[in-house]
Scaffold this motif. Sequence first.
Motif, mmCIF file in Angstrom:
data_model
loop_
_atom_site.group_PDB
_atom_site.id
_atom_site.type_symbol
_atom_site.label_atom_id
_atom_site.label_comp_id
_atom_site.label_asym_id
_atom_site.label_seq_id
_atom_site.Cartn_x
_atom_site.Cartn_y
_atom_site.Cartn_z
ATOM 1 N N GLY A 1 0.807 -1.221 0.000
ATOM 2 C CA GLY A 1 0.000 0.000 0.000
ATOM 3 C C GLY A 1 0.837 1.267 0.000
ATOM 4 N N ILE A 2 1.825 1.300 0.862
ATOM 5 C CA ILE A 2 2.687 2.482 0.958
ATOM 6 C C ILE A 2 3.510 2.645 -0.321
ATOM 7 C CG2 ILE A 2 4.689 3.455 2.161
ATOM 8 C CD1 ILE A 2 3.481 2.132 4.747
ATOM 9 N N GLY A 3 4.047 1.538 -0.817
ATOM 10 C CA GLY A 3 4.875 1.597 -2.026
ATOM 11 C C GLY A 3 4.115 2.089 -3.237
ATOM 12 N N TYR A 4 2.908 1.557 -3.452
ATOM 13 C CA TYR A 4 2.119 1.998 -4.599
ATOM 14 C C TYR A 4 1.666 3.443 -4.442
ATOM 15 C CZ TYR A 4 1.853 -2.607 -6.811
ATOM 16 O OH TYR A 4 2.149 -3.788 -7.441
ATOM 17 N N ALA A 5 1.243 3.828 -3.246
ATOM 18 C CA ALA A 5 0.824 5.216 -3.021
ATOM 19 C C ALA A 5 1.978 6.177 -3.290
ATOM 20 C CB ALA A 5 0.294 5.385 -1.597
ATOM 21 N N LEU A 6 3.140 5.874 -2.753
ATOM 22 C CA LEU A 6 4.313 6.722 -2.967
ATOM 23 C C LEU A 6 4.678 6.768 -4.446
ATOM 24 C CD1 LEU A 6 6.610 8.433 -1.846
ATOM 25 C CD2 LEU A 6 7.883 6.298 -1.441
ATOM 26 N N SER A 7 4.601 5.620 -5.104
ATOM 27 C CA SER A 7 4.937 5.566 -6.520
ATOM 28 C C SER A 7 4.036 6.473 -7.345
ATOM 29 C CB SER A 7 4.837 4.118 -7.021
ATOM 30 O OG SER A 7 5.165 4.063 -8.381
ATOM 31 N N PHE A 8 2.733 6.440 -7.081
ATOM 32 C CA PHE A 8 1.820 7.283 -7.845
ATOM 33 C C PHE A 8 1.997 8.764 -7.527
ATOM 34 C CE2 PHE A 8 -0.489 3.306 -8.642
ATOM 35 C CZ PHE A 8 -0.626 3.421 -10.017
ATOM 36 N N VAL A 9 2.300 9.082 -6.290
ATOM 37 C CA VAL A 9 2.563 10.485 -5.945
ATOM 38 C C VAL A 9 3.799 10.980 -6.693
ATOM 39 C CG1 VAL A 9 3.320 12.021 -4.072
ATOM 40 C CG2 VAL A 9 1.407 10.442 -3.709
ATOM 41 N N LEU A 10 4.862 10.193 -6.673
ATOM 42 C CA LEU A 10 6.089 10.587 -7.359
ATOM 43 C C LEU A 10 5.896 10.650 -8.868
ATOM 44 C CD1 LEU A 10 8.592 8.486 -5.233
ATOM 45 C CD2 LEU A 10 8.399 10.985 -5.255
ATOM 46 N N LEU A 11 5.168 9.686 -9.424
ATOM 47 C CA LEU A 11 4.890 9.702 -10.858
ATOM 48 C C LEU A 11 4.079 10.939 -11.228
ATOM 49 C CD1 LEU A 11 5.006 8.324 -13.636
ATOM 50 C CD2 LEU A 11 2.946 7.054 -12.985
ATOM 51 N N GLY A 12 3.101 11.261 -10.416
ATOM 52 C CA GLY A 12 2.302 12.459 -10.667
ATOM 53 C C GLY A 12 3.137 13.727 -10.663
ATOM 54 N N ARG A 13 4.074 13.790 -9.742
ATOM 55 C CA ARG A 13 4.964 14.964 -9.686
ATOM 56 C C ARG A 13 5.860 15.033 -10.915
ATOM 57 N NH1 ARG A 13 5.309 17.939 -4.631
ATOM 58 N NH2 ARG A 13 6.987 18.894 -5.820
ATOM 59 N N ALA A 14 6.362 13.872 -11.341
ATOM 60 C CA ALA A 14 7.217 13.837 -12.529
ATOM 61 C C ALA A 14 6.445 14.258 -13.777
ATOM 62 C CB ALA A 14 7.810 12.437 -12.711
ATOM 63 N N LEU A 15 5.148 13.941 -13.819
ATOM 64 C CA LEU A 15 4.329 14.262 -14.990
ATOM 65 C C LEU A 15 4.119 15.762 -15.183
ATOM 66 C CD1 LEU A 15 1.641 11.450 -14.909
ATOM 67 C CD2 LEU A 15 3.519 11.737 -16.538
ATOM 68 N N LYS A 16 4.479 16.558 -14.201
ATOM 69 C CA LYS A 16 4.409 18.007 -14.375
ATOM 70 C C LYS A 16 5.412 18.472 -15.430
ATOM 71 C CE LYS A 16 2.858 19.487 -9.807
ATOM 72 N NZ LYS A 16 3.218 20.352 -8.669
ATOM 73 N N HIS A 17 6.490 17.684 -15.639
ATOM 74 C CA HIS A 17 7.576 18.108 -16.521
ATOM 75 C C HIS A 17 7.899 17.116 -17.635
ATOM 76 C CE1 HIS A 17 8.368 21.282 -13.630
ATOM 77 N NE2 HIS A 17 8.283 20.368 -12.689
ATOM 78 N N ILE A 18 7.383 15.908 -17.550
ATOM 79 C CA ILE A 18 7.679 14.876 -18.542
ATOM 80 C C ILE A 18 6.364 14.493 -19.218
ATOM 81 C CG2 ILE A 18 8.624 12.558 -18.905
ATOM 82 C CD1 ILE A 18 10.083 12.841 -16.223
ATOM 83 N N PRO A 19 6.359 14.380 -20.544
ATOM 84 C CA PRO A 19 5.124 13.951 -21.217
ATOM 85 C C PRO A 19 4.657 12.593 -20.691
ATOM 86 C CG PRO A 19 6.753 14.700 -22.819
ATOM 87 C CD PRO A 19 7.446 14.640 -21.488
ATOM 88 N N VAL A 20 3.347 12.432 -20.559
ATOM 89 C CA VAL A 20 2.798 11.212 -19.980
ATOM 90 C C VAL A 20 3.186 9.983 -20.804
ATOM 91 C CG1 VAL A 20 0.531 11.341 -21.105
ATOM 92 C CG2 VAL A 20 0.765 10.194 -18.902
ATOM 93 N N SER A 21 3.249 10.112 -22.127
ATOM 94 C CA SER A 21 3.604 8.962 -22.956
ATOM 95 C C SER A 21 5.011 8.472 -22.652
ATOM 96 C CB SER A 21 3.480 9.317 -24.439
ATOM 97 O OG SER A 21 4.353 10.378 -24.774
ATOM 98 N N VAL A 22 5.903 9.379 -22.410
ATOM 99 C CA VAL A 22 7.284 9.014 -22.100
ATOM 100 C C VAL A 22 7.392 8.505 -20.668
ATOM 101 C CG1 VAL A 22 9.635 9.913 -21.836
ATOM 102 C CG2 VAL A 22 8.235 10.613 -23.794
#
Length: 107
Positions: free
Chosen positions: A36-57
């Motif tokens: 639970g913690i790992g997936y939640a953290l992963s999605f939070v970090l991915l969401g933050r990265a998506l501010k600057h990286i195209p979603v397809s990439v």
Amino acid sequence: MPYLLLALAIVSEVCATSCLKLTEGFTRLWPSLGVGIGYALSFVLLGRALKHIPVSVAYAVWSGAGTAAVAGIGVVAFGESLGRLQWLGIALVIVGVVVLNLRGGHF
């Protein structure tokens, strides 16, 4: 910085997926919490990265690297075996991620 966030998201997702095997159907507390913690953290970090990286990439890198890493962990940590066809599949996933990144010069 965005690629560091993406890398941390991948590591978190790989850890969560590895813990998933250890939950024994979510009957063991600590591995279940790790999932639970790992997936939640992963999605939070991915969401933050998506501010600057195209979603397809970002998603291609996240899922492709995660798939390859989890397959390797399965072999090393859980004694699973992969045949030539599975190794070919992992190689094709990696090639696909590279090709997606060629269009924008993001790597």
